[in-house]
Design an enzyme around this catalytic site. Structure first.
Site, PDB file in Angstrom:
ATOM      1  N   GLY A  83      13.843  -0.884   6.511  1.00  0.00           N
ATOM      2  CA  GLY A  83      12.433  -0.683   6.217  1.00  0.00           C
ATOM      3  C   GLY A  83      11.947  -1.707   5.232  1.00  0.00           C
ATOM      4  O   GLY A  83      12.734  -2.320   4.507  1.00  0.00           O
ATOM      5  N   TYR A 118       6.569  -1.950  -1.426  1.00  0.00           N
ATOM      6  CA  TYR A 118       7.522  -1.809  -2.516  1.00  0.00           C
ATOM      7  C   TYR A 118       8.581  -2.889  -2.495  1.00  0.00           C
ATOM      8  O   TYR A 118       8.998  -3.394  -3.537  1.00  0.00           O
ATOM      9  CB  TYR A 118       8.214  -0.452  -2.400  1.00  0.00           C
ATOM     10  CG  TYR A 118       9.177  -0.215  -3.516  1.00  0.00           C
ATOM     11  CD1 TYR A 118       8.749   0.362  -4.698  1.00  0.00           C
ATOM     12  CD2 TYR A 118      10.509  -0.602  -3.407  1.00  0.00           C
ATOM     13  CE1 TYR A 118       9.627   0.554  -5.739  1.00  0.00           C
ATOM     14  CE2 TYR A 118      11.386  -0.407  -4.446  1.00  0.00           C
ATOM     15  CZ  TYR A 118      10.939   0.173  -5.608  1.00  0.00           C
ATOM     16  OH  TYR A 118      11.800   0.352  -6.640  1.00  0.00           O
ATOM     17  N   GLY A 119       8.976  -3.254  -1.315  1.00  0.00           N
ATOM     18  CA  GLY A 119      10.084  -4.185  -1.188  1.00  0.00           C
ATOM     19  C   GLY A 119      10.819  -3.834   0.088  1.00  0.00           C
ATOM     20  O   GLY A 119      10.189  -3.468   1.087  1.00  0.00           O
ATOM     21  N   ASP A 168       2.398  12.548  -4.753  1.00  0.00           N
ATOM     22  CA  ASP A 168       2.143  11.727  -3.576  1.00  0.00           C
ATOM     23  C   ASP A 168       2.724  12.387  -2.329  1.00  0.00           C
ATOM     24  O   ASP A 168       3.442  11.763  -1.553  1.00  0.00           O
ATOM     25  CB  ASP A 168       2.713  10.317  -3.771  1.00  0.00           C
ATOM     26  CG  ASP A 168       2.027   9.297  -2.859  1.00  0.00           C
ATOM     27  OD1 ASP A 168       0.919   9.597  -2.350  1.00  0.00           O
ATOM     28  OD2 ASP A 168       2.599   8.213  -2.658  1.00  0.00           O
TER      29      ASP A 168
END
Ligand SMILES: *[C@@H]1O[C@H](CO)[C@@H](O)[C@H](O)[C@H]1NC(C)=O
Ligand SMILES: *[C@@H]1O[C@H](CO)[C@@H](O)[C@H](O)[C@H]1NC(C)=O
Ligand SMILES: *[C@@H]1O[C@H](CO)[C@@H](O)[C@H](O)[C@H]1NC(C)=O
Ligand SMILES: *[C@@H]1O[C@H](CO)[C@@H](O)[C@H](O)[C@H]1NC(C)=O
Ligand SMILES: *[C@@H]1O[C@H](CO)[C@@H](O)[C@H](O)[C@H]1NC(C)=O
Ligand SMILES: *[C@@H]1O[C@H](CO)[C@@H](O)[C@H](O)[C@H]1NC(C)=O
Length: 928
Positions: A613, A617-618, A730
């Site tokens: 993935g 974020y990275g 979240d």
């Protein structure tokens, strides 16, 4: 009345400013947190999130940006990580005298384009000096002495054309000193502003290139002693007419001393001892500034002692022992009044003519033929030189106190805890100092501290000695505090900074100097906290409306609010720091620390094929631990690195939380500028992937109920059983994962917030979350409660029913359901928006009830929403209604349902999400 209202508003405004206006640029705050997050012994007043506004010790700011980081002699332990690049406005960085500061200087230091002064004196740093240091074009002061740096001096240092002070002494640097070439490679010869090359006590080798020195240079101090340099001394040194101190002693220099040294009219100290120099002593006639000459331990073979040895007017010390000098020492024609010592021991001298004038200095001819006769042994000139006489700063007309343990009586006879270190002269002009000289040194030290307005009462010098191996002259320096009996961190750091950064201008005879500070053991005793500052401002506010009792009450309330806000932001590392055994790696429940190397191995060098993935974020990599456990490794990209504080929040939360419906943390890595989280691998993607058909897992109605129940249980656990309670902040369908048995697991606690303030049940924060799931009341009020998660969960429930994204084609799922819902009709009239796949199969039992619960969750007012525990009960009831046993673990209708790994299953970490800045459905809101 109106008047009152206006004042009231003004007051509220002021309070608002106090509460909201963090004076620190948030990027800088995060950078600081990332850099220092894992350090131990950080100043205890580093509380909250506003270093600039709350006067954090060691920090100075300008226009909300952190420009100075000075933490000297603080017993810091940690590493200088690449996070340093996140403080791009720094102009001064000084972490000297922290021996626990280890590791290497990261290449990223080169990002600090505004850095003017970099001092890391006396730390435990090692490895090479990175060549990126050449990018610090503004640098004027660079002190890296007294570490364990190895490797060569990077030629890029030649790019530092503004540098004045270059000190890399007392390391293990090696190789040749770099000089420029005509192909554009820079070298030390380009440093035309430099006055100081301090490079002694390393392992430099090879020849000293002629090119290193030229007439455009302004060098005052060239110190290359105690290295392995060879060949002849370059005659180009004679072109550096500004030279005052030249130290080439204890190397392998050979041949004759170049006659050009005669041109150095400013030369005050010349050290050429312990080499293989031969031929005649250089003719130094005319060097009228010369005070200290050491050419001992060579092979000079003059057949008479040249006249300049005694006649140069400034000479104090001439050391010519261990050579092959012969003939006569003839002082009949006079000598300098400043002379303290002429040492000619171990030569071939056969005659001595002292002349008629009284000799008031020491002549040493021991070990020469003239002293071989047994009667001669008693002659004063056949004795060895005197040792450095003892000295201690005398008391200032008072009588010494007997002090309690640890305290020392100062020269002013006050008991206190002094800050202590060793002060070294790299080239003392005298053989030794007399009381007048010591006094001058003490006075000049005091004056420097006074000019910096430091709380110094007095200084004391003691234990003078000359180090036989490197010829440095050293003294113990005790600096005593005024006002109280001890310094606070700011005090020690500032005193040390005056010395590390050469703000103290030593008397000529003591220059150049350096200092090595000890850790100060006695911090504490300072007024309790930062409230002084806050208090002052609050005080001012109160003064404005001093006649309004009301105002005072509100002021107090505001202060409490602020405290409360601060408390909720309390340094999350504190627990680790307080535990003396915890070291750099925190002790977390179950979570393990992984080294960067380990994780690199487990992910096949972070290979593309292990990538499962990526997003804002990275990247997320699949990895296999040695025991065979499959993990998902979330590796933050440089630009999205969260502050160390947030990072640790996540680690702490995740490690503490254990529930089958929550993704568990296996470990983490915080090293080499990396932030990685290692999670249990949850193989079947997110429920959003299932709903959109992305993962290939189809979910019938019963499965959806079970998934909803699992996620609700996970959340209820966070709200009600975690201690302190945790608000997720979240919740969304892309943050709920499915394991191999299709159990729901709630993921991503990155935005979580400890609910520390149980008193009022909410936390005031910056609004974070994802559009579409965001509780409108939280958005308006910025007051976060568990009910905000309930709202988001309601949206997820509606997604489960409709298989639609919360905001699709401009339509908001909550409003859409509200619009069509009619409880008097079949299926509540929801046919048009219910996911056709659950209607077509079996009739979705309990769907109406489920939607009802969801709609209660998304009520506008938090108070009207159910708690997660109630939601859990409701869903359990619905499942029972549907004829199933809610206690059955699996969400799968087929107990053995499993999707094998590696199947074309899109992983949860894909694209949107798992990143905090996921772009689904629209944008993340972060006002301010
Ligand atoms: C130093 O300067 C040279 C040429 O002037 C340049 O090629 C090199 O990139 C510079 N090095 C650094 C680290 O800035
Ligand atoms: C520097 O020292 C480290 C050990 O501290 C060593 O591994 C490394 O090889 C050394 N580098 C050089 C260039 O000597
Ligand atoms: C000085 O030493 C060099 C080599 O070290 C040698 O070649 C030379 O002959 C010596 N000169 C004298 C005068 O001894
Ligand atoms: C010593 O120096 C003086 C003056 O240069 C000279 O007159 C005298 O002859 C010298 N004595 C010896 C023993 O060389
Ligand atoms: C101490 O040394 C200084 C410098 O050498 C000299 O000027 C001074 O007269 C000396 N003072 C005493 C008391 O010997
Ligand atoms: C440290 O001490 C100085 C003077 O002694 C004082 O002005 C300052 O407020 C103290 N700082 C802290 C953070 O206590």
């Amino acid at each position: 009345m109106e008047h009152h209202n206006k004042l009231f508003l003004l007051l509220m405004l002021l309070i608002q400013v106090l509460l909201v206006a963090a004076q620190t640029n948030s990027q800088d705050y995060n950078g600081l947190a990332a850099l220092t997050g894992f350090w131990t012994n950080r100043p205890p007043n580093w509380v909250g999130t506003d270093p600039c506004g709350s006067n954090w010790e060691g920090i100075r700011c300008s226009n909300s940006r952190i420009t100075e980081l000075k933490l000297l002699s603080m017993n810091l332990e940690g590493q200088l990580s690449s996070a340093i690049q996140q403080l791009p406005e720094l102009d001064t960085l000084d972490l000297s005298y922290n021996t626990g500061l280890t590791g290497t200087i990261p290449q990223e230091i080169g990002s600090l384009k505004k850095l003017k002064s970099l001092a890391l004196v006396g730390c435990g740093l090692s490895g090479p000096i990175p060549d990126s240091i050449g990018a610090l074009k503004q640098l004027t002061f660079l002190a890296l002495n007294m570490n364990r740096f190895n490797g060569t001096i990077p030629g890029s240092i030649g790019n530092l054309t503004n540098i004045n002070w270059l000190d890399v002494a007392d390391n293990q640097l090696e190789g040749q000193l770099p000089v420029s070439d005509n192909k554009g490679t820079p070298g030390l010869d380009l440093l035309l502003q430099a006055q100081h090359f301090h490079m002694g006590n390393n392992k430099f080798s090879g020849q000293l290139p002629e090119k290193l020195f030229n007439s455009k240079m302004l060098l005052k101090h060239v110190l290359l002693d105690n290295n392995q340099l060879q060949g002849s001394i370059p005659s180009s040194l004679g072109q550096v007419s500004t030279l005052e101190v030249l130290r080439l002693d204890t190397n392998g220099f050979s041949g004759a001393v170049p006659s050009t040294l005669k041109n150095l009219g400013q030369l005050s100290e010349l050290y050429l001892s312990h080499n293989k120099l031969n031929g005649s002593l250089p003719d130094l006639t005319g060097l009228n500034s010369l005070s200290y000459v050491d050419m001992s331990n060579n092979s000079f073979n003059d057949s008479d002692i040249p006249l300049w040895v005694s006649s140069l007017q400034s000479l104090t010390t001439v050391l010519l022992g261990d050579n092959q000098l012969s003939g006569t020492l003839n002082l009949t024609s006079g000598y300098s009044n400043s002379l303290q010592l002429i040492d000619l021991q171990d030569n071939q001298i056969t005659d001595y003519k002292p002349g008629s004038k009284k000799i008031n200095f020491q002549v040493v001819l021991a070990g020469n033929p003239i002293c071989h006769e047994s009667e001669a042994q008693k002659l004063s000139y056949c004795q060895l030189p005197l040792q450095t006489p003892a000295y201690t700063t005398p008391l200032n007309n008072c009588s010494a106190q007997s002090c309690s343990s640890g305290q020392v009586s100062s020269p002013n006879c006050k008991c206190a805890y002094p800050y202590t270190g060793t002060l070294y002269s790299r080239a003392l002009s005298f053989t030794t100092l007399n009381d007048t000289d010591y006094k001058e040194l003490e006075q000049s030290l005091l004056k420097s501290f006074e000019s910096q307005k430091l709380p110094v009462d007095s200084v004391s010098l003691s234990n003078p000695s000359r180090n036989a191996s490197n010829n440095n002259f050293q003294l113990t320096l005790d600096v005593f505090p005024s006002q109280t009996d001890r310094f606070n961190r700011t005090g020690v750091s500032s005193v040390a900074f005056v010395l590390s950064n050469q703000i103290f201008k030593a008397p000529e005879f003591f220059s150049p100097y350096f200092f090595n500070g000890l850790n100060y053991q006695y911090y504490g005793g300072e007024p309790k906290s930062k409230s002084k500052h806050t208090g002052a401002i609050i005080g001012a506010v109160v003064a404005v409306v001093v006649f309004l009792g009301l105002a005072f009450v509100i002021g107090m309330y505001a202060l409490r609010q602020k405290r409360r806000a601060e408390r909720s932001e309390l340094n999350p590392f504190a627990n680790w720091e307080q535990n003396p055994n915890s070291g750099a790696a925190p002790q977390l429940k179950g979570a393990r620390w992984f080294s960067f190397e380990d994780l690199r191995k487990y992910t096949n060098n972070f290979s593309e094929s292990n990538t499962i993935g990526s997003g804002g974020y990275g990247k997320v990599y699949q990895g296999v631990l040695p025991a065979g456990e499959v993990v998902a490794i979330k590796r933050a990209a440089q630009e999205s690195m969260q502050g160390a504080v947030e990072f640790k929040t996540e680690i702490e939360l995740l490690s503490r939380v254990h529930h089958k419906n929550l993704v568990s943390l296996v470990g983490f890595c915080f090293e080499k500028g990396e932030q990685m989280l290692v999670y249990e691998y949850v193989p079947n993607g997110t429920i959003m992937d299932s709903l959109t058909g992305k993962s290939g897992i189809s979910m019938d109605w019963i499965r959806r109920l079970k998934v909803a129940l699992g996620a609700a249980r996970g959340l209820a656990y966070l709200h009600e059983l975690a201690n302190p309670p945790i608000i997720h902040r979240d919740i969304k369908s892309s943050n709920i994962l499915l394991d191999s048995h299709l159990n729901a697991k709630v993921a991503d606690f990155g935005l979580s917030k400890l609910l520390v303030d149980s008193e009022r049940g909410h936390v005031t924060t910056q609004v974070k979350g994802t559009m579409g799931y965001l509780d409108p009341e939280y958005y308006m009020s910025q007051q976060l409660t568990e009910k905000s998660d309930v709202y988001s969960f309601g949206v997820v429930m509606l997604e489960l029913v409709t298989a639609k994204r919360p905001i699709e084609q401009g339509k908001y799922i909550v409003r859409e359901v509200m619009r069509v819902m009619d409880t008097s009709k079949d299926l509540y009239n929801l046919h048009s928006i219910v996911d056709p796949t659950i209607v077509s199969s079996t009739s979705p039992k309990g769907l109406e009830k489920f939607v009802e619960v969801a709609m209660r969750c998304v009520k506008e007012y938090a108070s009207e929403r159910p708690s997660m525990a109630e939601v859990v009960k409701e869903i359990e009831n619905i499942i029972q209604l549907a004829g199933l046993n809610p206690s059955v673990e699996s969400a799968s209708t087929t107990e053995s349902y499993e999707v094998p790994l590696g199947q074309n299953v899109k992983h949860l970490y894909d694209n949107e999400d798992f990143s905090h800045s996921g772009n689904f459905p629209t944008a993340k809101i972060e006002p301010q």
